[in-house]
Design a protein around this motif. Structure first.
Motif, PDB file in Angstrom:
ATOM      1  N   UNK A  82       0.862  -1.178   0.000  1.00 55.46           N
ATOM      2  CA  UNK A  82       0.000   0.000   0.000  1.00 55.46           C
ATOM      3  C   UNK A  82       0.900   1.229   0.000  1.00 55.46           C
ATOM      4  N   UNK A  83       0.701   2.118  -0.980  1.00 50.19           N
ATOM      5  CA  UNK A  83       1.559   3.296  -1.112  1.00 50.19           C
ATOM      6  C   UNK A  83       0.877   4.531  -0.535  1.00 50.19           C
ATOM      7  N   UNK A  84       1.615   5.246   0.285  1.00 49.61           N
ATOM      8  CA  UNK A  84       1.166   6.506   0.863  1.00 49.61           C
ATOM      9  C   UNK A  84       2.157   7.586   0.449  1.00 49.61           C
ATOM     10  N   UNK A  85       1.715   8.837   0.446  1.00 49.61           N
ATOM     11  CA  UNK A  85       2.610   9.931   0.100  1.00 49.61           C
ATOM     12  C   UNK A  85       2.689  10.906   1.257  1.00 49.61           C
ATOM     13  N   UNK A  86       3.897  11.328   1.597  1.00 46.32           N
ATOM     14  CA  UNK A  86       4.075  12.270   2.693  1.00 46.32           C
ATOM     15  C   UNK A  86       5.490  12.805   2.725  1.00 46.32           C
ATOM     16  N   UNK A  87       5.636  14.004   3.269  1.00 51.30           N
ATOM     17  CA  UNK A  87       6.933  14.663   3.393  1.00 51.30           C
ATOM     18  C   UNK A  87       7.425  14.546   4.832  1.00 51.30           C
ATOM     19  N   UNK A  88       8.744  14.438   5.016  1.00 51.05           N
ATOM     20  CA  UNK A  88       9.272  14.502   6.374  1.00 51.05           C
ATOM     21  C   UNK A  88       9.182  15.944   6.894  1.00 51.05           C
TER      22      UNK A  88
END
Length: 300
Positions: free
Chosen positions: A124-130
């Motif tokens: 499952x792919x999620x997108x997010x920035x540190x």
């Protein structure tokens, strides 16, 4: 809580009709079967069988347990098969969070490699920035997070996380193809002091401002967006230039945009992060191996 071994013996006693027949079927001694049934009755808190001559008969409680024992054993068997499949990497699900440029480059190659060798593993792919994306791991909302860091810009990494370095990504400048500096192989940041700029995520913006300050100028920031395609479109339209990581160059979509190395050379570190205790989970370790392999090929 019923013991699964005792439930299996109980199920066999009911099916065969006697302790001795169940013992022969299971390869036990009759006293062993009798002891297990006594232990099961103690757990149940009531008799499950009554003696009728030389045979046995189920009590009302025994009848109730019979209605559930088969389903319980089937569920346990299914659970064992599923766990065995996960342990042997025939199945499993891993949630991976990545920042946009890694999601568009490293992730697809790693997933293709994974699908070829272990098609039963689902990602499952999620997108997010540190740093926000790193917080998903302790909260149990992701299993692996890909994040980046810049020299001199501290990242708060929860101490329960393990870091797996993947690659170093150099910074480049996106220019319109007709820009006078586009003919150079590398561009000095100091030569761009009078340009209008497009900046991206907060951490990238902070690093960019820091680099410009070291060169002694404050950049004219005209636009700010996290969308790499929007950045490219703005550069192609000639309304500004942008400092971008080299990963972005592999999916440049505009023929009117070109990328050039920025000097002095600046590298951002890209790493995978995971809860230390999850390094022993087979599917998670497999995804990490795939990410490492792809990163090594890119570095090469």
């Amino acid at each position: 809580m019923f013991d699964s071994r005792q439930l299996k013996t109980f199920h066999e006693v009911v099916k065969t009709g006697s302790y001795s027949a169940a013992a022969r079927s299971l390869g036990y001694t009759q006293p062993a079967v009798s002891q297990q049934m006594k232990a099961l009755e103690r757990d149940a808190g009531t008799p499950l069988f009554t003696r009728v001559g030389r045979g046995i008969r189920l009590t009302e409680a025994g009848e109730a347990l019979t209605r559930h024992a088969g389903a319980i054993l089937d569920s346990l068997s299914a659970a064992r098969q599923q766990i065995d499949a996960i342990a042997r990497l025939r199945a499993g699900r891993v949630r991976v969070c990545a920042f946009p440029s890694a999601a568009a480059t490293v992730i697809p190659d790693a997933m293709a490699r994974l699908a070829a060798d272990h098609p039963g593993i689902r990602v499952d792919l999620l997108e997010g920035e540190p740093p926000e994306s790193l917080g998903l791991l302790p909260r149990g909302e992701a299993d692996i997070t890909l994040a980046f860091s810049y020299p001199g810009l501290h990242v708060d990494v929860p101490e329960e996380l393990a870091e797996i370095p993947l690659l170093e990504d150099r910074l480049t400048v996106l220019l319109p193809t007709g820009h006078p500096l586009a003919r150079r192989r590398a561009v000095q940041l100091a030569d761009l002091t009078h340009e209008r700029w497009i900046v991206g995520c907060p951490r990238c913006r902070a690093n960019f401002l820091h680099a410009c300050a070291e060169r002694g100028f404050t950049p004219d920031i005209a636009f700010s967006t996290d969308d790499n395609l929007v950045v490219q479109s703005l550069v192609a339209a000639g309304v500004g230039i942008a400092m971008m990581p080299a990963l972005v160059l592999s999916f440049l979509c505009h023929s009117k945009v070109t990328g050039r190395v920025v000097e002095p050379l600046t590298l951002r570190k890209v790493s995978a992060y995971v809860l230390r205790e999850h390094l022993r989970i087979p599917a998670t370790a497999l995804v990490l191996d795939s990410l490492r392999a792809v990163a090594a090929n890119r570095a090469g």
